[in-house]
Write a protein that holds these residues in place. Structure first.
Motif, PDB file in Angstrom:
ATOM      1  N   LEU A  21      -4.317 -63.866  12.223  1.00 44.41           N
ATOM      2  CA  LEU A  21      -5.009 -65.118  12.794  1.00 44.41           C
ATOM      3  C   LEU A  21      -6.605 -65.062  13.438  1.00 44.41           C
ATOM      4  N   GLU A  22      -6.404 -64.068  13.949  1.00 43.42           N
ATOM      5  CA  GLU A  22      -7.489 -63.571  14.957  1.00 43.42           C
ATOM      6  C   GLU A  22      -8.745 -63.089  13.895  1.00 43.42           C
ATOM      7  N   TRP A  23      -7.826 -62.117  12.945  1.00 44.76           N
ATOM      8  CA  TRP A  23      -9.251 -61.647  11.657  1.00 44.76           C
ATOM      9  C   TRP A  23      -9.598 -62.872  10.994  1.00 44.76           C
ATOM     10  N   MET A  24      -8.709 -63.700   9.906  1.00 46.01           N
ATOM     11  CA  MET A  24      -8.912 -64.933   9.378  1.00 46.01           C
ATOM     12  C   MET A  24     -10.195 -65.537  10.155  1.00 46.01           C
ATOM     13  N   LEU A  25     -10.078 -65.783  11.650  1.00 46.93           N
ATOM     14  CA  LEU A  25     -11.433 -66.256  12.704  1.00 46.93           C
ATOM     15  C   LEU A  25     -12.703 -65.733  12.710  1.00 46.93           C
ATOM     16  N   ILE A  53      16.552 -64.788 -10.584  1.00 44.95           N
ATOM     17  CA  ILE A  53      15.973 -65.773 -11.049  1.00 44.95           C
ATOM     18  C   ILE A  53      14.144 -65.271 -10.091  1.00 44.95           C
ATOM     19  N   LYS A  54      13.394 -64.176 -10.734  1.00 43.35           N
ATOM     20  CA  LYS A  54      12.449 -64.299 -10.314  1.00 43.35           C
ATOM     21  C   LYS A  54      11.100 -65.427 -10.284  1.00 43.35           C
ATOM     22  N   SER A  55      10.404 -64.938  -9.454  1.00 41.47           N
ATOM     23  CA  SER A  55       9.308 -66.013  -9.317  1.00 41.47           C
ATOM     24  C   SER A  55       8.436 -65.900  -8.683  1.00 41.47           C
ATOM     25  N   THR A  56       6.879 -66.409  -8.652  1.00 38.35           N
ATOM     26  CA  THR A  56       6.104 -65.968  -8.009  1.00 38.35           C
ATOM     27  C   THR A  56       5.725 -67.378  -6.329  1.00 38.35           C
ATOM     28  N   ALA A  57       5.219 -66.888  -5.590  1.00 43.87           N
ATOM     29  CA  ALA A  57       4.630 -68.149  -3.733  1.00 43.87           C
ATOM     30  C   ALA A  57       3.106 -68.144  -4.254  1.00 43.87           C
ATOM     31  N   THR A  58       2.637 -69.234  -4.141  1.00 38.33           N
ATOM     32  CA  THR A  58       1.718 -69.694  -4.443  1.00 38.33           C
ATOM     33  C   THR A  58       0.525 -70.312  -2.929  1.00 38.33           C
ATOM     34  N   MET A  59      -0.128 -70.747  -2.533  1.00 33.60           N
ATOM     35  CA  MET A  59      -0.780 -71.627  -1.746  1.00 33.60           C
ATOM     36  C   MET A  59      -2.330 -71.817  -2.550  1.00 33.60           C
ATOM     37  N   MET A  60      -2.139 -73.317  -1.888  1.00 30.28           N
ATOM     38  CA  MET A  60      -3.459 -74.196  -1.780  1.00 30.28           C
ATOM     39  C   MET A  60      -3.836 -74.851  -0.838  1.00 30.28           C
ATOM     40  N   PHE A  61      -5.099 -73.820  -0.569  1.00 32.75           N
ATOM     41  CA  PHE A  61      -5.668 -74.459   0.958  1.00 32.75           C
ATOM     42  C   PHE A  61      -6.862 -75.126   0.694  1.00 32.75           C
ATOM     43  N   GLY A  62      -7.390 -75.795   1.944  1.00 30.69           N
ATOM     44  CA  GLY A  62      -8.732 -76.087   1.431  1.00 30.69           C
ATOM     45  C   GLY A  62      -8.573 -77.973   1.857  1.00 30.69           C
ATOM     46  N   SER A  63      -7.904 -78.277   2.111  1.00 33.77           N
ATOM     47  CA  SER A  63      -6.834 -79.993   2.155  1.00 33.77           C
ATOM     48  C   SER A  63      -7.276 -80.446   3.792  1.00 33.77           C
ATOM     49  N   VAL A  64      -6.617 -80.201   4.347  1.00 35.12           N
ATOM     50  CA  VAL A  64      -6.103 -80.915   5.214  1.00 35.12           C
ATOM     51  C   VAL A  64      -6.002 -79.924   6.458  1.00 35.12           C
ATOM     52  N   ASP A  65      -6.057 -78.124   5.785  1.00 29.99           N
ATOM     53  CA  ASP A  65      -4.642 -77.214   6.351  1.00 29.99           C
ATOM     54  C   ASP A  65      -5.829 -77.302   7.762  1.00 29.99           C
ATOM     55  N   THR A  66      -5.475 -76.051   8.295  1.00 31.25           N
ATOM     56  CA  THR A  66      -6.087 -75.461   9.204  1.00 31.25           C
ATOM     57  C   THR A  66      -5.315 -74.097   9.840  1.00 31.25           C
ATOM     58  N   PRO A  67      -6.348 -72.754   9.719  1.00 32.03           N
ATOM     59  CA  PRO A  67      -5.856 -71.244   9.764  1.00 32.03           C
ATOM     60  C   PRO A  67      -5.065 -71.612  10.490  1.00 32.03           C
TER      61      PRO A  67
END
Length: 348
Positions: A10-14, A196-210
């Motif tokens: 979180l510190e690095w992200m910010l 059954i293998k899978s992938t993980a995703t993330m959609m950011f930039g709506s109302v999310d915070t760091p």
């Protein structure tokens, strides 16, 4: 490098300079992929229906049962799309639809079985956790029963769609009818246990915070520690145009390329147990898609013969196989075509 904790990332992200984040992420990528290969796949995204009752506020693609342009593709139309994919050397279909309120397990079994039998060389990578969860509910079956039946019919793996941000605070705003963060994780947990293998995703930039983003990354890393079932991680930015969320909150704008690269680098550094990170050139364009390879991404995803969901929000970037190979070569890397399991089919 020691495993990063939530407070550090979180510190690095910010606060960490973008250039430093990129250098650290590139070093991590090179440690995981020392041969400097960047992979891609030739596939087609087939949306078998656009009918959906979930009403996500970030979606411009969905239609209701009553809409004139609502559809369910017949098998003949799906066959034609797969034949076109085979003609260009494709190996996978990404199969997703809306969450149709009436379709039960019998429909999905028939659909998967039909494709698996008619096109045995095509890998079926399909159905989000949201779809699987609803199929179980409407069919009065357990998640395991649904997954086992789809696997027996020919389903190979499942995509990470429907994750958005795995924070219930965010989900209650942008998709209140969608399954919870815990439920999304549970579908993937049971899929992994079923082989059954899978992938993980993330959609950011709506109302999310760091903080929400870090919660998402922690949930994904924890499940990967438990099951090892994620093959890759893909993040992309919310595309606000023509969506209900943009109408409600016009102050929300498309996330900057800087934020995309920052979160990509942080994902590469935090998700130390997921080998593959995809570049989202579909939402970022070819130039940022290429730059992502210097910020931790080792895969360009799909040539994507067809894409409808992002396009419905007004974003439409295209890239050919030749362009992908050239982008990789421009950075001194070597491009390779892969299959769904990240096995190399051809090097360039």
């Amino acid at each position: 490098m020691q495993r990063l904790d939530r407070a550090t990332i979180l510190e690095w992200m910010l606060h960490k300079p973008l250039k430093e984040l990129g250098a650290l992420a590139l070093a991590k990528k090179q440690a995981l992929h020392p041969d400097n290969t960047t992979t891609f796949i030739v596939d087609r995204n087939i949306n078998y229906t656009n009918i959906c009752f979930v009403d996500c506020k970030f979606c411009a693609f969905k239609r209701t049962l009553k809409d004139k342009d609502a559809y369910i593709l017949d098998f003949e139309s799906i066959d034609a799309k797969i034949e076109e994919l085979l003609a260009i050397g494709g190996t996978q279909i990404l199969f997703q639809g809306g969450v149709h309120p009436q379709l039960k397990i019998d429909y999905y079994e028939s659909l998967v079985s039909h494709i698996a039998k008619k096109f045995p060389t095509i890998t079926i990578h399909g159905f989000s956790a949201v779809e699987i969860d609803y199929i179980a509910k409407i069919s009065r079956l357990s998640l395991v029963e649904v997954l086992e039946r789809l696997k027996a019919a020919g389903l190979s793996s499942i995509p990470g769609a429907g994750a958005e941000i795995l924070s219930d605070r965010v989900r209650k705003v942008i998709a209140p009818k969608k399954l919870s963060a815990d439920a999304w994780i549970e579908v993937h947990r049971q899929a992994h246990k079923c082989g059954i293998k899978s992938t993980a995703t993330m959609m950011f930039g709506s109302v999310d915070t760091p903080e929400d983003v870090v919660e998402h990354l922690q949930r994904v890393r924890d499940l990967q520690d438990e099951t090892g079932g994620f093959r890759a991680f893909i993040l992309w930015s919310f595309q606000p145009n023509f969506t209900p969320l943009q109408q409600e909150r016009p102050e929300i704008k498309k996330a900057s390329s800087n934020r995309y690269l920052r979160l990509l680098a942080c994902s590469r550094l935090f998700l130390d147990n997921i080998k593959n990170i995809q570049s989202s050139w579909v939402t970022q364009g070819a130039m940022i898609g290429q730059l992502a390879l210097l910020f931790g991404a080792n895969d360009l995803g799909s040539v994507m013969m067809e894409e409808n969901v992002v396009k419905a929000a007004g974003t439409s970037f295209c890239m050919s196989q030749e362009e992908m190979i050239a982008l990789v070569g421009d950075l001194g890397g070597r491009a390779a075509k892969r299959n769904t399991a990240y096995e190399i089919l051809e090097r360039y």
